[in-house]
Scaffold this motif. Structure first.
Motif, PDB file in Angstrom:
ATOM      1  N   GLU A  71      29.289 -50.462   7.749  1.00 33.78           N
ATOM      2  CA  GLU A  71      28.091 -50.523   8.579  1.00 33.78           C
ATOM      3  C   GLU A  71      28.375 -50.076  10.008  1.00 33.78           C
ATOM      4  O   GLU A  71      27.571 -49.362  10.628  1.00 33.78           O
ATOM      5  N   GLN A  75      28.704 -46.316  10.124  1.00 33.59           N
ATOM      6  CA  GLN A  75      27.386 -45.672  10.035  1.00 33.59           C
ATOM      7  C   GLN A  75      26.627 -45.760  11.350  1.00 33.59           C
ATOM      8  O   GLN A  75      25.961 -44.812  11.766  1.00 33.59           O
ATOM      9  N   GLU A  76      26.741 -46.929  12.017  1.00 32.02           N
ATOM     10  CA  GLU A  76      26.076 -47.091  13.322  1.00 32.02           C
ATOM     11  C   GLU A  76      26.616 -46.095  14.331  1.00 32.02           C
ATOM     12  O   GLU A  76      25.865 -45.495  15.104  1.00 32.02           O
ATOM     13  N   LYS A  77      27.935 -45.906  14.314  1.00 30.37           N
ATOM     14  CA  LYS A  77      28.529 -44.969  15.264  1.00 30.37           C
ATOM     15  C   LYS A  77      28.149 -43.539  14.938  1.00 30.37           C
ATOM     16  O   LYS A  77      27.892 -42.722  15.839  1.00 30.37           O
ATOM     17  N   GLU A  78      28.084 -43.223  13.643  1.00 30.24           N
ATOM     18  CA  GLU A  78      27.681 -41.872  13.245  1.00 30.24           C
ATOM     19  C   GLU A  78      26.243 -41.590  13.685  1.00 30.24           C
ATOM     20  O   GLU A  78      25.913 -40.492  14.145  1.00 30.24           O
ATOM     21  N   THR A  79      25.379 -42.598  13.532  1.00 26.28           N
ATOM     22  CA  THR A  79      23.975 -42.449  13.939  1.00 26.28           C
ATOM     23  C   THR A  79      23.884 -42.210  15.447  1.00 26.28           C
ATOM     24  O   THR A  79      23.130 -41.349  15.917  1.00 26.28           O
ATOM     25  N   ALA A  80      24.691 -42.958  16.205  1.00 26.46           N
ATOM     26  CA  ALA A  80      24.686 -42.807  17.666  1.00 26.46           C
ATOM     27  C   ALA A  80      25.180 -41.432  18.064  1.00 26.46           C
ATOM     28  O   ALA A  80      24.633 -40.788  18.975  1.00 26.46           O
ATOM     29  N   THR A  89      25.058 -38.671  16.192  1.00 25.72           N
ATOM     30  CA  THR A  89      24.042 -37.687  15.787  1.00 25.72           C
ATOM     31  C   THR A  89      22.909 -37.648  16.809  1.00 25.72           C
ATOM     32  O   THR A  89      22.415 -36.575  17.198  1.00 25.72           O
ATOM     33  N   HIS A  90      22.461 -38.824  17.269  1.00 28.21           N
ATOM     34  CA  HIS A  90      21.395 -38.900  18.273  1.00 28.21           C
ATOM     35  C   HIS A  90      21.822 -38.219  19.574  1.00 28.21           C
ATOM     36  O   HIS A  90      21.052 -37.472  20.186  1.00 28.21           O
TER      37      HIS A  90
END
Length: 490
Positions: free
Chosen positions: A467, A470-475, A477-478
């Motif tokens: 998790e 994934q949070e870091k990947e989302t950040a 990507t943003h």
């Protein structure tokens, strides 16, 4: 002109001589001349004491070979007798063909007592020769040294300090000389916490210039008024023992001990590792062992046969020798490289198991890198252990100066003052901690691991780790999207 200035002047004179090359030569040559002047003053003092006491004293040197006869003869009014003083070729020939053979002969006298002062002098000059090529240069040096008075306690103390400086310069010159100079602040700290007492024997099997033995003597000398005459005689003659392998270090060590006031040093020229430690009995053991043995060397199979746990690592063989040579109830402080602590191959593990199970390894002092510059940058430690049963726990102290140690900013007494203060208390603090023996014996890695510096690691379940990723990947990507928009607007 101070004593140091006079020695510096002698060094400058010797540098011009064709027979002298480098610090090792001028230290060696200054040493034998200083020693003979010291010997002349020593004999004069002993003669005066004998007269006052109404007893006989027979000087070690005969009249023809005394300083006042060959080196710097005087007129009846005490001025230099230039008519009698040899110089040039006459002086050089006398020293090479008469004086040195006479002094070397003390060792070969069939009736000589190996413990006698005369025999010790012969042991020194057996390995010395005059290398000063010019008799005129030698005359200049003799005239300067003749102005020194070693009957003065103050000047004798100053001589010992200046001589230590000469030995350090000799070590700084590199080569094998660097093997036998240990920083004096480290030696002082070790001796202070070990606290030698009268009646104890002190041993160094890799004596070098005898820094440990001399500092132990100075420690006892500071409380000399507490001793009886018998105790003091024993301190002088039956307390300090050592071996040294290299000729030059042996000669320098012998002279260093005598110049510091140890009248009968028990120092012998021998490779300690040639002794089979299986032959060592209780009568051969010592109360205190203080040493910084050579490390990094590789020993031949023939030498390794002298040890139950065979290894080509010099430091591991010396450690076994010291363990075997320690009396029941005795104390040891041995400088070892970091590798002895962290290596866990068969030989290293076996020796450390023996140390922990049969000796009390109560303290490990972790020294900073650079203590032995300029000879070596290897990180080292001091093992403090006693022959008093097995280890239960070990107190670690990590010495960490605020600034990195360099050749020009070496170890000093202040760096070890906190260790000396806490040694008996075994306090837990930012730089000190205690480890139970069970922990040490899990893998026999004894290297210092300061818990105050250890970062606690939180072990998360796999789902939580995923998790977070994934949070870091989302950040990320943003963030990349925002950057792309900025670039697209240009």
């Amino acid at each position: 002109m101070s004593l140091k200035q006079k020695i510096d002047r002698i060094t400058d004179i010797l540098r011009r001589d064709d027979g002298i090359s480098g610090a090792m030569h001028y230290t060696e040559q200054t040493s034998w001349i200083l020693f003979l002047k010291f010997l002349d003053d020593y004999e004069a003092e002993k003669t005066d004491e004998a007269i006052l006491s109404g007893v006989d004293y027979t000087p070690v040197l005969d009249e023809a070979h005394r300083w006042s006869r060959w080196a710097c003869p005087k007129t009846p009014d005490g001025n230099p007798d230039i008519n009698e003083a040899r110089t040039g070729d006459d002086l050089r020939e006398y020293v090479n063909r008469e004086l040195f053979p006479y002094l070397k002969g003390f060792r070969n006298d069939s009736q000589a007592d190996p413990n006698a002062f005369r025999y010790k002098i012969g042991a020194i000059f057996e390995y010395l020769d005059n290398k000063i090529a010019s008799g005129h240069t030698l005359r200049e040096v003799l005239d300067i040294i003749d102005t020194l008075n070693f009957q003065s306690e103050t000047e004798l103390f100053e001589l010992s300090q200046v001589y230590e400086g000469l030995l350090q310069n000799m070590g700084d010159a590199g080569g094998y000389a660097g093997e036998f100079y240990t920083p004096r602040p480290l030696i002082r700290a070790i001796v202070q916490v070990i606290d030698p007492r009268p009646g104890q024997t002190v041993y160094d099997a890799a004596a070098g210039s005898c820094g440990f033995l001399i500092e132990a003597f100075e420690h006892l000398k500071a409380i000399r008024q507490q001793f009886t005459t018998t105790q003091w005689d024993r301190i002088q003659q039956q307390t300090f023992y050592g071996y040294e392998k290299t000729t030059l270090a042996y000669v320098m060590g012998m002279m260093n001990m005598i110049l510091h006031g140890i009248e009968s040093p028990n120092l012998y020229r021998q490779n300690t590792l040639t002794q089979n430690i299986r032959d060592i009995q209780e009568k051969d053991r010592y109360d205190l062992i203080l040493a910084n043995p050579p490390f990094g060397g590789k020993e031949k199979a023939q030498i390794q046969q002298n040890f139950p746990i065979q290894s080509n690592a010099t430091e591991l063989l010396f450690l076994q020798h010291f363990m075997k040579s320690l009396k029941s109830g005795g104390k040891a402080a041995i400088v070892v490289p970091e590798g002895v602590l962290f290596q866990t191959n068969s030989a290293f593990t076996q020796v450390k198991r023996e140390l922990l199970e049969h000796f009390n390894l109560h303290t490990i002092l972790s020294l900073p890198a650079g203590v032995f510059l300029p000879y070596s940058g290897v990180k080292t430690n001091v093992l403090f252990f006693e022959r008093s049963g097995g280890t239960t726990e070990t107190w670690f102290y990590e010495c960490e100066p605020e600034q990195k140690l360099t050749k020009n900013k070496p170890l000093n007494d202040g760096h070890l003052a906190d260790f000396v203060e806490l040694y008996a208390k075994r306090t837990t603090a930012d730089r000190s901690w205690t480890v139970p023996v069970e922990k040490l014996m899990e893998d026999y890695d004894l290297s210092a691991k300061n818990p105050a510096k250890q970062t606690d690691v939180e072990h998360l379940p796999p789902r939580k780790i995923l998790e977070l990723i994934q949070e870091k990947e989302t950040a990320v990507t943003h963030l990349l999207g925002e950057i792309d928009e900025l670039l697209g607007g240009r």
